[in-house]
Motif scaffolding. Structure first.
Motif, PDB file in Angstrom:
ATOM      1  N   SER A 189       8.657  26.136 -11.714  1.00 43.21           N
ATOM      2  CA  SER A 189       8.630  26.480 -13.128  1.00 43.21           C
ATOM      3  C   SER A 189       7.899  25.453 -13.980  1.00 43.21           C
ATOM      4  N   ARG A 190       7.811  24.212 -13.494  1.00 42.01           N
ATOM      5  CA  ARG A 190       7.101  23.150 -14.207  1.00 42.01           C
ATOM      6  C   ARG A 190       6.314  22.318 -13.205  1.00 42.01           C
ATOM      7  N   SER A 191       5.388  21.541 -13.722  1.00 42.43           N
ATOM      8  CA  SER A 191       4.694  20.593 -12.860  1.00 42.43           C
ATOM      9  C   SER A 191       5.682  19.538 -12.373  1.00 42.43           C
ATOM     10  N   THR A 192       5.340  18.921 -11.236  1.00 40.06           N
ATOM     11  CA  THR A 192       6.215  17.937 -10.604  1.00 40.06           C
ATOM     12  C   THR A 192       5.470  16.620 -10.404  1.00 40.06           C
ATOM     13  N   TYR A 193       6.136  15.530 -10.762  1.00 38.48           N
ATOM     14  CA  TYR A 193       5.608  14.177 -10.565  1.00 38.48           C
ATOM     15  C   TYR A 193       6.689  13.310  -9.929  1.00 38.48           C
ATOM     16  N   LEU A 194       6.253  12.190  -9.382  1.00 38.10           N
ATOM     17  CA  LEU A 194       7.143  11.079  -9.071  1.00 38.10           C
ATOM     18  C   LEU A 194       6.733   9.915  -9.955  1.00 38.10           C
ATOM     19  N   ARG A 195       7.726   9.250 -10.558  1.00 40.58           N
ATOM     20  CA  ARG A 195       7.460   8.071 -11.374  1.00 40.58           C
ATOM     21  C   ARG A 195       8.181   6.874 -10.772  1.00 40.58           C
ATOM     22  N   ARG A 196       7.473   5.766 -10.685  1.00 44.17           N
ATOM     23  CA  ARG A 196       8.042   4.563 -10.091  1.00 44.17           C
ATOM     24  C   ARG A 196       8.774   3.746 -11.144  1.00 44.17           C
ATOM     25  N   ASP A 197       9.979   3.385 -10.815  1.00 47.53           N
ATOM     26  CA  ASP A 197      10.808   2.546 -11.673  1.00 47.53           C
ATOM     27  C   ASP A 197      11.306   1.398 -10.818  1.00 47.53           C
ATOM     28  N   GLY A 198      10.623   0.275 -10.915  1.00 47.34           N
ATOM     29  CA  GLY A 198      10.975  -0.853 -10.052  1.00 47.34           C
ATOM     30  C   GLY A 198      10.603  -0.553  -8.613  1.00 47.34           C
ATOM     31  N   SER A 199      11.585  -0.496  -7.748  1.00 49.67           N
ATOM     32  CA  SER A 199      11.327  -0.244  -6.328  1.00 49.67           C
ATOM     33  C   SER A 199      11.625   1.191  -5.926  1.00 49.67           C
ATOM     34  N   THR A 200      11.998   2.038  -6.881  1.00 52.63           N
ATOM     35  CA  THR A 200      12.364   3.418  -6.546  1.00 52.63           C
ATOM     36  C   THR A 200      11.423   4.408  -7.226  1.00 52.63           C
ATOM     37  N   TRP A 201      11.355   5.604  -6.627  1.00 49.84           N
ATOM     38  CA  TRP A 201      10.594   6.710  -7.184  1.00 49.84           C
ATOM     39  C   TRP A 201      11.564   7.801  -7.622  1.00 49.84           C
ATOM     40  N   VAL A 240       0.848  -1.192   0.000  1.00 52.75           N
ATOM     41  CA  VAL A 240       0.000   0.000   0.000  1.00 52.75           C
ATOM     42  C   VAL A 240       0.883   1.241   0.000  1.00 52.75           C
ATOM     43  N   TRP A 241       0.589   2.172  -0.909  1.00 50.68           N
ATOM     44  CA  TRP A 241       1.284   3.444  -0.957  1.00 50.68           C
ATOM     45  C   TRP A 241       0.340   4.560  -0.544  1.00 50.68           C
ATOM     46  N   ALA A 242       0.854   5.507   0.228  1.00 48.43           N
ATOM     47  CA  ALA A 242       0.063   6.641   0.695  1.00 48.43           C
ATOM     48  C   ALA A 242       0.839   7.928   0.460  1.00 48.43           C
ATOM     49  N   VAL A 243       0.129   8.968   0.006  1.00 47.33           N
ATOM     50  CA  VAL A 243       0.769  10.251  -0.265  1.00 47.33           C
ATOM     51  C   VAL A 243      -0.015  11.362   0.419  1.00 47.33           C
ATOM     52  N   GLY A 244       0.685  12.442   0.759  1.00 49.28           N
ATOM     53  CA  GLY A 244       0.023  13.559   1.395  1.00 49.28           C
ATOM     54  C   GLY A 244       0.971  14.697   1.688  1.00 49.28           C
ATOM     55  N   ILE A 269      -2.188   9.677  -6.544  1.00 50.81           N
ATOM     56  CA  ILE A 269      -1.380   8.531  -6.950  1.00 50.81           C
ATOM     57  C   ILE A 269      -2.207   7.681  -7.912  1.00 50.81           C
ATOM     58  N   ALA A 270      -1.568   7.201  -8.976  1.00 48.13           N
ATOM     59  CA  ALA A 270      -2.270   6.444 -10.013  1.00 48.13           C
ATOM     60  C   ALA A 270      -1.503   5.182 -10.342  1.00 48.13           C
ATOM     61  N   ALA A 271      -2.255   4.142 -10.702  1.00 43.94           N
ATOM     62  CA  ALA A 271      -1.663   2.849 -11.014  1.00 43.94           C
ATOM     63  C   ALA A 271      -1.589   2.637 -12.512  1.00 43.94           C
ATOM     64  N   ASP A 272      -0.691   1.722 -12.925  1.00 42.24           N
ATOM     65  CA  ASP A 272      -0.597   1.351 -14.333  1.00 42.24           C
ATOM     66  C   ASP A 272      -1.620   0.257 -14.636  1.00 42.24           C
ATOM     67  N   ALA A 273      -1.578  -0.268 -15.869  1.00 39.59           N
ATOM     68  CA  ALA A 273      -2.562  -1.259 -16.295  1.00 39.59           C
ATOM     69  C   ALA A 273      -2.456  -2.566 -15.519  1.00 39.59           C
ATOM     70  N   GLN A 274      -1.307  -2.815 -14.898  1.00 38.64           N
ATOM     71  CA  GLN A 274      -1.123  -4.022 -14.081  1.00 38.64           C
ATOM     72  C   GLN A 274      -1.508  -3.799 -12.614  1.00 38.64           C
ATOM     73  N   GLY A 275      -2.000  -2.603 -12.298  1.00 37.20           N
ATOM     74  CA  GLY A 275      -2.428  -2.320 -10.940  1.00 37.20           C
ATOM     75  C   GLY A 275      -1.327  -1.903 -10.003  1.00 37.20           C
ATOM     76  N   ARG A 276      -0.146  -1.598 -10.541  1.00 40.12           N
ATOM     77  CA  ARG A 276       0.988  -1.183  -9.713  1.00 40.12           C
ATOM     78  C   ARG A 276       1.049   0.329  -9.636  1.00 40.12           C
ATOM     79  N   ALA A 277       1.353   0.855  -8.459  1.00 40.31           N
ATOM     80  CA  ALA A 277       1.505   2.300  -8.313  1.00 40.31           C
ATOM     81  C   ALA A 277       2.539   2.799  -9.307  1.00 40.31           C
ATOM     82  N   ALA A 278       2.197   3.813 -10.115  1.00 38.49           N
ATOM     83  CA  ALA A 278       3.064   4.220 -11.218  1.00 38.49           C
ATOM     84  C   ALA A 278       3.430   5.698 -11.196  1.00 38.49           C
ATOM     85  N   TRP A 279       2.454   6.574 -10.926  1.00 35.35           N
ATOM     86  CA  TRP A 279       2.691   8.021 -10.956  1.00 35.35           C
ATOM     87  C   TRP A 279       2.110   8.682  -9.717  1.00 35.35           C
ATOM     88  N   ILE A 280       2.783   9.716  -9.254  1.00 36.87           N
ATOM     89  CA  ILE A 280       2.308  10.547  -8.151  1.00 36.87           C
ATOM     90  C   ILE A 280       2.361  11.997  -8.606  1.00 36.87           C
TER      91      ILE A 280
END
Length: 370
Positions: free
Chosen positions: A308-320, A244-248, A288-299
């Motif tokens: 100056s730009r929008s900010t996201y976190l993208r999950r790559d394996g076990s890291t953001w 479970v991932w939680a953001v705030g 927070i949004a999941a990919d087609a496999q149901g894995r947390a993918a974008w924050i």
């Protein structure tokens, strides 16, 4: 690696000179998409998609000085956003969430104005007010909504002084048993399976509050509080009960009025919460949004130290990793939400063109294309 994808946003790769009869290459990465028609100041609070040809976004517009503003709702038809007319509704407050699965199965909820929160249903053309038990009662508050593939509607909020869930099919509605946590506020509800939902928010803790995450699958399971200095959890994603991932945002202690908070990212492994460094230290994480496999993918987030730009976190394996959106799309874009586009590898995000909800701030969206 941080920022690599954002830096490439908007760059189109080609294998040679473009021919006049060649199709226009599709830009990849995050791109701004105009959301015209709202009255500044305006912002979109939540966004959801039924597929590449249909999406909804809601929020508020007309914020100026002491004005509380009025409800804002937009619909995507596959090629453009358009503002939907809400003048026929007996509601002027902010719409706080929206969810939908098809052109005739979408719902929205809003903050109370006077009495209880409204519940709105989409009939394929416009929004209509819907009845539910407790409608019009003082103290009834509907915060967030989600819709399952079976078209059942799940709503989190409060009634009779307790945090609760409201479950219905559009005709019959039922308030479920209260969340067994005193002084709790729920901000988001998400569906994991047709019979299992997760909620996030905060709960009283000492002189402040701590992060709250709980599961309903016929009864409540409340996870241990997420420790923090005035921490609220704005969104949650459960790939499994032990993933479970939680953001705030952690408001912190002290500081001047309007002091920016700190982004909060935490992971539950079935035993304990682990706080994860998000890659920047001042700002917020909102969705927070999941990919087609149901894995947390974008924050979706907001980096106070570089607006100056929008900010996201993208999950790559076990890291953001921190990813930046397109340059020059807005003066200082602020994101409130991110959601997948079913049937594609794409995503939508929504918010406003600056972090201050005052004119000339406008509604804002971006779309990610893989």
């Amino acid at each position: 690696m941080a920022g690599t994808i954002g830096a490439l946003s908007g760059i189109t790769l080609a294998s040679g000179p473009a021919r006049a009869d060649a199709p226009t290459p599709r830009a990849q990465g995050w791109q701004p998409v105009p959301a015209p028609g709202s009255t500044p100041a305006a912002q979109l609070r939540r966004i959801t998609a039924a597929g590449p040809q249909l999406a909804w976004a809601v929020g508020e517009e007309g914020l100026a000085g002491p004005s509380r503003g009025r409800a804002l709702a937009m619909v995507w038809n596959g090629s453009a956003w358009s503002k939907t007319d809400l003048s026929h509704l007996n509601y002027t407050g902010r719409l706080s969430d929206v969810a939908g699965t098809c052109s005739t199965a979408a719902w929205s909820v809003g903050l109370p104005t006077g009495n209880a929160s409204p519940l709105l249903s989409w009939d394929g053309t416009t929004w209509r007010e819907a009845s539910f038990p407790g409608r019009g009662e003082p103290g009834v508050r509907l915060e967030s909504v989600t819709v399952g593939p079976d078209r059942r509607v799940w709503i989190c909020g409060s009634r009779d002084g307790a945090a609760r869930l409201l479950l219905g099919d559009g005709q019959r509605w039922q308030w479920l048993e209260p969340l067994p946590v005193a002084s709790a506020n729920l901000y988001r509800i998400v569906l994991r399976t047709p019979d299992e939902v997760w909620v996030s928010g905060d709960q009283a803790s000492g002189g402040g509050w701590s992060g709250l995450v709980a599961r309903w699958n016929g009864s409540w399971t409340v996870l241990p509080p997420i420790a923090g200095a005035r921490l609220g959890i704005g969104d949650v994603h459960a790939a499994a009960p032990d993933d479970v991932w939680a953001v705030g945002t952690e408001a912190g202690v002290g500081g001047p009025p309007g002091r920016p908070g700190n982004p909060a990212l935490a992971h539950w492994d079935g035993t304990a919460w682990t706080r994860v460094q998000p890659g920047f230290t001042v700002g917020s994480l909102s969705g927070i949004a999941a990919d087609a496999q149901g894995r947390a993918a974008w924050i979706s987030g907001w980096n106070y130290q570089d607006q100056s730009r929008s900010t996201y976190l993208r999950r790559d394996g076990s890291t953001w990793s921190v990813v930046r959106g397109p340059a020059g799309a807005a003066p200082a874009p602020y994101l409130n939400d991110v959601t997948p586009i079913p049937g594609t590898a794409g995503f939508w995000s929504a918010g406003m063109t600056s972090p201050t909800p005052a004119p000339p701030t406008e509604a804002y969206t971006e779309r990610f294309t893989a």
